[in-house]
Design an enzyme around this catalytic site. Structure first.
Site, PDB file in Angstrom:
ATOM      1  N   THR A  11       0.830  -1.334  -0.241  1.00 56.65           N
ATOM      2  CA  THR A  11       0.042  -0.016  -0.072  1.00 56.65           C
ATOM      3  C   THR A  11       0.855   1.364   0.073  1.00 56.65           C
ATOM      4  O   THR A  11       1.620   1.509   0.948  1.00 56.65           O
ATOM      5  CB  THR A  11      -0.858  -0.255   1.176  1.00 56.65           C
ATOM      6  OG1 THR A  11      -0.003  -0.388   2.247  1.00 56.65           O
ATOM      7  CG2 THR A  11      -2.040  -0.904   1.299  1.00 56.65           C
ATOM      8  N   THR A  12       0.717   1.882  -0.835  1.00 56.34           N
ATOM      9  CA  THR A  12       2.072   2.713  -1.369  1.00 56.34           C
ATOM     10  C   THR A  12       1.701   4.026  -1.792  1.00 56.34           C
ATOM     11  O   THR A  12       0.540   4.581  -2.105  1.00 56.34           O
ATOM     12  CB  THR A  12       2.262   1.749  -2.608  1.00 56.34           C
ATOM     13  OG1 THR A  12       2.827   0.576  -2.265  1.00 56.34           O
ATOM     14  CG2 THR A  12       3.681   2.315  -3.678  1.00 56.34           C
ATOM     15  N   SER A  13       2.643   4.755  -2.345  1.00 58.17           N
ATOM     16  CA  SER A  13       2.592   5.812  -3.127  1.00 58.17           C
ATOM     17  C   SER A  13       3.661   5.679  -4.201  1.00 58.17           C
ATOM     18  O   SER A  13       5.087   5.647  -4.090  1.00 58.17           O
ATOM     19  CB  SER A  13       3.071   6.962  -2.314  1.00 58.17           C
ATOM     20  OG  SER A  13       2.275   7.256  -1.199  1.00 58.17           O
TER      21      SER A  13
END
Lengths: 211, 208
Positions: A11-13
């Site tokens: 779960t990221t940018s």
């Protein structure tokens, strides 16, 4: 309470920007299993070929498996053609897999790189398996918080340095607000000259004033 | 001239003592029964000479290759790669005694933005080469001589179409050959065309 019953997630940018002569790609470095940060220095910028990278978000396992499969297919294709592969080809391969197995997979991927025919290109393959080319693309859970920033600050024709600054700042803002993103900012520039990678550590991230 | 390979020419899986595969050479002679066929797929065009049935089957194979490539990789197959694929397929039929080689030669032409105009030829032995100009069939030697007189790189597609038609008329032997039908086709920027012989006379007379 067994936190390993949850799958490790990126779960990221993640983000990628085209510029004249190449692309700048960036990502945070957090992998979580539930609330536990399984890896705080993850490398989500994965090479697929010499001058083609992908930014991975979603399930860590799924994206690794897909990236490995595409790396193999693209390498074979490139040898057959006796030519550097097109970024569009890599993106198509990702799309084929992400669409065909869309029910089983959870993967949001940004494919970015440089090829001799069309220069720097960014293609986004979000969850569900569509594929489209964009001059700038953001992804992952943290991306929701920076659409406004990206839309208002992106200008066509930015230089490499401007793109690097733009990406670092956007990702920093995302990491500030998204609990599932954090750690360091990993950046890479992919161009005709090759790949230049850099890391911006936590204490070196750009500062924004917060009340 | 042609030599008979008595005993060594019964199958494609046999070499002669001087290192030739006679079945493949016989297949190349079949090409001289020139029946040309023009097929179109996307922006690639084929011209074939030889056994028509073999040519049709091969053009179907090349269509499949191009189509599979497109659906796997998301862009049109580069002509060099298509020619390689067709050549590999043709070559496979020269390896076994259970099948005979293809009795046709295949010319492929295409135009795209990245590579510009391209021309490749595949012959029954499974070789493929890129060309600026090439000819296949009974009168290929005479046609090649005429082609070599052209300055192709400085001519437009429009001019070359006329030259090609002229060459076909020049090499046609009025005495030995039957009456012929000329089919012309060309691929260029943005489009491809096929011209059938009923329209050709008008086209050519107005151009000369």
């Amino acid at each position: 309470m067994d936190s390993f019953s949850q799958n490790p997630e990126l779960t990221t940018s993640i983000m990628a920007v085209e510029f004249e002569g190449g692309v700048v790609i960036g990502a945070d470095s957090r992998t979580t299993t539930g609330a536990y940060i399984a890896n705080r220095v993850t490398d989500k910028l994965t090479p697929i070929h010499e001058r083609i990278f992908c930014c991975r978000s979603g399930s860590a396992a799924d994206t690794q498996a897909i990236a490995d499969a595409v790396t193999y297919q693209l390498g074979f294709h490139s040898i057959e053609l006796d030519e550097a592969p097109l970024v569009q080809t890599a993106a198509s391969l990702f799309r084929e897999m992400c669409y065909r197995y869309r029910e089983e997979l959870m993967a949001g991927i940004i494919v970015a790189g440089w090829d001799p025919r069309r220069g720097g290109q960014v293609y986004t393959v979000p969850v569900g398996g569509m594929m489209t080319r964009q001059p700038v693309s953001v992804g992952g859970s943290g991306s929701s918080y920076i659409y406004g920033y990206v839309d208002s600050n992106y200008r066509a024709g930015m230089s490499k340095e401007e793109c690097l600054k733009f990406t670092a700042e956007a990702l920093t803002l995302a990491m500030e607000r998204d609990g599932s993103s954090g750690g360091v900012v990993r950046l890479a520039v992919v161009s005709e000259q090759g790949v230049e990678r850099q890391v911006i550590l936590g204490n070196q991230l750009p500062k924004f004033s917060t009340v | 001239m042609s030599s008979i390979g008595t005993g060594y020419d019964l199958s494609a899986s046999t070499f002669s003592p001087d290192g030739r595969v006679f079945q493949v050479e016989y297949a190349m002679k079949a090409v001289e029964n020139s029946r040309s066929l023009f097929c179109v797929f996307g922006v690639t065009e084929y011209a074939v000479a030889g056994l028509l049935a073999d040519a049709r089957s091969l053009s179907e194979v090349s269509r499949e290759e191009a189509s599979n490539f497109r659906s796997n990789y998301g862009h049109d197959i580069p002509l060099k790669h298509l020619a390689d694929r067709v050549a590999m397929y043709v070559h496979a039929y020269t390896l076994y005694s259970a099948v005979r080689p293809f009795g046709c030669s295949f010319i492929l032409g295409s135009y795209d933005e990245d590579d510009g105009p391209q021309l490749y030829m595949v012959d029954p032995s499974g070789i493929s080469h890129g060309y600026w100009g090439c000819a296949i069939g009974k009168a290929k030697q005479a046609a090649k001589t005429e082609i070599e007189k052209l300055q192709m790189k400085e001519m437009t597609c429009r001019e070359l179409v006329k030259e090609v038609a002229k060459i076909i008329y020049i090499v046609h032997d009025e005495v030995k050959d039957k009456a012929f039908e000329l089919e012309l086709s060309w691929v260029g920027e943005g489009n491809y065309w096929i011209l059938y012989s009923t329209s050709i006379t008008t086209f050519l007379w107005t151009s000369f």
